[in-house]
Design a protein around this motif. Sequence first.
Motif, PDB file in Angstrom:
ATOM      1  N   ARG A 151      -2.837 -11.661 -36.618  1.00  0.00           N
ATOM      2  CA  ARG A 151      -2.221 -12.422 -35.516  1.00  0.00           C
ATOM      3  C   ARG A 151      -0.897 -13.003 -35.984  1.00  0.00           C
ATOM      4  O   ARG A 151      -0.813 -13.667 -37.007  1.00  0.00           O
ATOM      5  N   VAL A 152       0.105 -12.706 -35.225  1.00  0.00           N
ATOM      6  CA  VAL A 152       1.441 -13.225 -35.507  1.00  0.00           C
ATOM      7  C   VAL A 152       1.855 -14.106 -34.336  1.00  0.00           C
ATOM      8  O   VAL A 152       1.928 -13.642 -33.193  1.00  0.00           O
ATOM      9  N   VAL A 153       2.119 -15.385 -34.639  1.00  0.00           N
ATOM     10  CA  VAL A 153       2.490 -16.357 -33.599  1.00  0.00           C
ATOM     11  C   VAL A 153       3.942 -16.716 -33.800  1.00  0.00           C
ATOM     12  O   VAL A 153       4.334 -17.264 -34.841  1.00  0.00           O
ATOM     13  N   HIS A 154       4.763 -16.419 -32.769  1.00  0.00           N
ATOM     14  CA  HIS A 154       6.187 -16.733 -32.815  1.00  0.00           C
ATOM     15  C   HIS A 154       6.544 -17.445 -31.520  1.00  0.00           C
ATOM     16  O   HIS A 154       6.726 -16.826 -30.474  1.00  0.00           O
ATOM     17  N   GLY A 155       6.583 -18.771 -31.625  1.00  0.00           N
ATOM     18  CA  GLY A 155       6.827 -19.561 -30.403  1.00  0.00           C
ATOM     19  C   GLY A 155       5.630 -19.445 -29.469  1.00  0.00           C
ATOM     20  O   GLY A 155       4.480 -19.691 -29.853  1.00  0.00           O
ATOM     21  N   ASP A 156       5.925 -19.060 -28.232  1.00  0.00           N
ATOM     22  CA  ASP A 156       4.849 -18.883 -27.251  1.00  0.00           C
ATOM     23  C   ASP A 156       4.277 -17.470 -27.274  1.00  0.00           C
ATOM     24  O   ASP A 156       3.331 -17.164 -26.547  1.00  0.00           O
ATOM     25  N   GLN A 157       4.850 -16.596 -28.105  1.00  0.00           N
ATOM     26  CA  GLN A 157       4.409 -15.211 -28.149  1.00  0.00           C
ATOM     27  C   GLN A 157       3.359 -15.032 -29.244  1.00  0.00           C
ATOM     28  O   GLN A 157       3.554 -15.432 -30.380  1.00  0.00           O
ATOM     29  N   VAL A 158       2.260 -14.471 -28.860  1.00  0.00           N
ATOM     30  CA  VAL A 158       1.174 -14.168 -29.794  1.00  0.00           C
ATOM     31  C   VAL A 158       0.928 -12.658 -29.754  1.00  0.00           C
ATOM     32  O   VAL A 158       0.644 -12.102 -28.697  1.00  0.00           O
TER      33      VAL A 158
ATOM     34  N   LYS B 115       2.840  -4.309 -38.616  1.00  0.00           N
ATOM     35  CA  LYS B 115       4.286  -4.270 -38.511  1.00  0.00           C
ATOM     36  C   LYS B 115       4.708  -4.462 -37.051  1.00  0.00           C
ATOM     37  O   LYS B 115       4.060  -3.960 -36.143  1.00  0.00           O
ATOM     38  N   PHE B 116       5.819  -5.185 -36.904  1.00  0.00           N
ATOM     39  CA  PHE B 116       6.352  -5.434 -35.564  1.00  0.00           C
ATOM     40  C   PHE B 116       7.851  -5.169 -35.570  1.00  0.00           C
ATOM     41  O   PHE B 116       8.526  -5.334 -36.590  1.00  0.00           O
ATOM     42  N   SER B 117       8.357  -4.758 -34.431  1.00  0.00           N
ATOM     43  CA  SER B 117       9.781  -4.517 -34.260  1.00  0.00           C
ATOM     44  C   SER B 117      10.184  -5.020 -32.882  1.00  0.00           C
ATOM     45  O   SER B 117       9.464  -4.793 -31.893  1.00  0.00           O
ATOM     46  N   PRO B 118      11.289  -5.738 -32.745  1.00  0.00           N
ATOM     47  CA  PRO B 118      12.256  -6.051 -33.813  1.00  0.00           C
ATOM     48  C   PRO B 118      11.763  -7.157 -34.723  1.00  0.00           C
ATOM     49  O   PRO B 118      10.773  -7.811 -34.433  1.00  0.00           O
ATOM     50  N   SER B 119      12.483  -7.362 -35.837  1.00  0.00           N
ATOM     51  CA  SER B 119      12.117  -8.410 -36.779  1.00  0.00           C
ATOM     52  C   SER B 119      12.422  -9.774 -36.176  1.00  0.00           C
ATOM     53  O   SER B 119      13.221  -9.913 -35.255  1.00  0.00           O
ATOM     54  N   TYR B 120      11.777 -10.780 -36.740  1.00  0.00           N
ATOM     55  CA  TYR B 120      11.927 -12.140 -36.224  1.00  0.00           C
ATOM     56  C   TYR B 120      13.060 -12.860 -36.940  1.00  0.00           C
ATOM     57  O   TYR B 120      13.276 -12.675 -38.141  1.00  0.00           O
ATOM     58  N   PRO B 121      13.806 -13.720 -36.190  1.00  0.00           N
ATOM     59  CA  PRO B 121      14.911 -14.463 -36.825  1.00  0.00           C
ATOM     60  C   PRO B 121      14.413 -15.444 -37.878  1.00  0.00           C
ATOM     61  O   PRO B 121      15.132 -15.783 -38.804  1.00  0.00           O
ATOM     62  N   PHE B 122      13.214 -15.954 -37.698  1.00  0.00           N
ATOM     63  CA  PHE B 122      12.619 -16.804 -38.734  1.00  0.00           C
ATOM     64  C   PHE B 122      11.144 -16.430 -38.852  1.00  0.00           C
ATOM     65  O   PHE B 122      10.569 -15.802 -37.965  1.00  0.00           O
TER      66      PHE B 122
ATOM     67  N   GLN C 277       8.619  -8.721 -47.469  1.00  0.00           N
ATOM     68  CA  GLN C 277       8.730  -7.802 -46.341  1.00  0.00           C
ATOM     69  C   GLN C 277       8.701  -8.514 -44.989  1.00  0.00           C
ATOM     70  O   GLN C 277       8.844  -7.863 -43.950  1.00  0.00           O
ATOM     71  N   PHE C 278       8.545  -9.826 -44.999  1.00  0.00           N
ATOM     72  CA  PHE C 278       8.411 -10.554 -43.734  1.00  0.00           C
ATOM     73  C   PHE C 278       9.657 -10.413 -42.877  1.00  0.00           C
ATOM     74  O   PHE C 278       9.586 -10.289 -41.648  1.00  0.00           O
TER      75      PHE C 278
END
Length: 473
Positions: free
Chosen positions: A113-120, A38-45, A89-90
Amino acid sequence: MPLEYFIFGAISILLTGAQCEVTEVFAEAGSQAVLPCKFSPSYPFIPSIIWSHADRGTVWRKDRNGLRYWGASWSPKAGPQRVRCPHSQFARGDFSLQINNVGEKDGGDYSCRVVHGDQVVEKVVTLRITKVSVSSSLPVWGVSVSISCNVTPWPHGASVRWTLNNSPFVPQTGIASNIGTSQNVKEKATARLTGNWTCVVDYKGKEGRASAALTVTGVINPSKDDSKVYAAVGSAVTLPCVFSPGLIPSNPVWEKLKPGFPPASFAPSKPFSPRPNDQSASLKEVEFEDEGRYQCSGTVEGQRLTRNMQLVVAKIHSSIPSKNTGSVTLTCQLTDASEVTGYEWVHVVYDLNGTQSVGSIQKGQTLSMSTVSEENQGEWACHFYGKHNLLGNVTYHIQLMSGLSGQKPSAVSHNTAALVGLSFLLLVLLLILAQMYKNHQRRKRIFQFPALETIVHTVSNEREERERNQEKK
């Protein structure tokens, strides 16, 4: 190769400044394991997500375009689909992985592993599979049995404790031993081992549990040695000796045990039972001397199984009735009253139709009756109780008391009958005397006229003579 890939990925994440956390998860074999991510905050997409196992490579992956993939050993094509990552739940930043029907091979380190843009961002989860196994789930009484607590991978430095039927279990043979990735308990199979075994593992603030059932087979009725069987003098009683279902004992034997003497062969009648595991015996009419300890035995899988029991005989002792007052004392006696906590006397009353009803109830081992009357005649039952239930009862019919109570009414009835008889005799005697007096008076009157008496006799004799002559003709 998968291990190298996992290590390489972890190093690359560290080099790029990614965040990494380690979480411990315990799951019992056969259950569902939820690996949190789980990660916070949630991702826009929705970002791309990769779940991988340190030894088995990719488990589940979802690209940004929404396509999902399973690793070769986790694919639905390899068997029932056990892995899923709920997409509902995504949007909340929850990318937890669910694994159904986990087994020992599923234990180990997982990477999310969660990849969101340049953030891993990565989280590491260690899944430990707990399992309790027994050398035999139905061991025969007396054989050695082993109960093992397995954890894969084994958490070094963890504490392990056992519970049996939700109560702490302390091995009689000493402290349980650790063997490799398991902890074992070895005991001789007895009734105390029967129940639900639970292994509790404490490690880094997390707790893992696993359970298994174990049933020791043998003589199940009575369930323990020195159980007591209660019977009243003169009644029939069954001495139970029932083996576990499926066990057919060979060479069953009954013996009576006497302190200081060798076991004596005992051959009671056996009640009919269609079950070969039932070796119960019966006594048709119990005597006070039948009390004592008995043993039934039989051989099962090379083990000689025995069960001891005690027959407790009950009787009622009545005192000699007092001649002056007619009082009677009844005492409830048992050959062993160690488990008796109370006595109760119940007067059983029967009406003319034979319907039974309960009269007065009195407490105590002894029942005293100062005066005997019709109200307390009949049947008295002594009920004796243990801590939790009724142990048995014995009855007594007050025959002597009924005889005593009937003395006065009986005497009165006898006197009345005698009086009636005497009156009748007197009446008969008076009638006879009256008749004799009349006859006497009549003869006295006749004797005043002797000639007339002679004429009468002559006429009578002539009449008789004529009657005889006519008969001869």
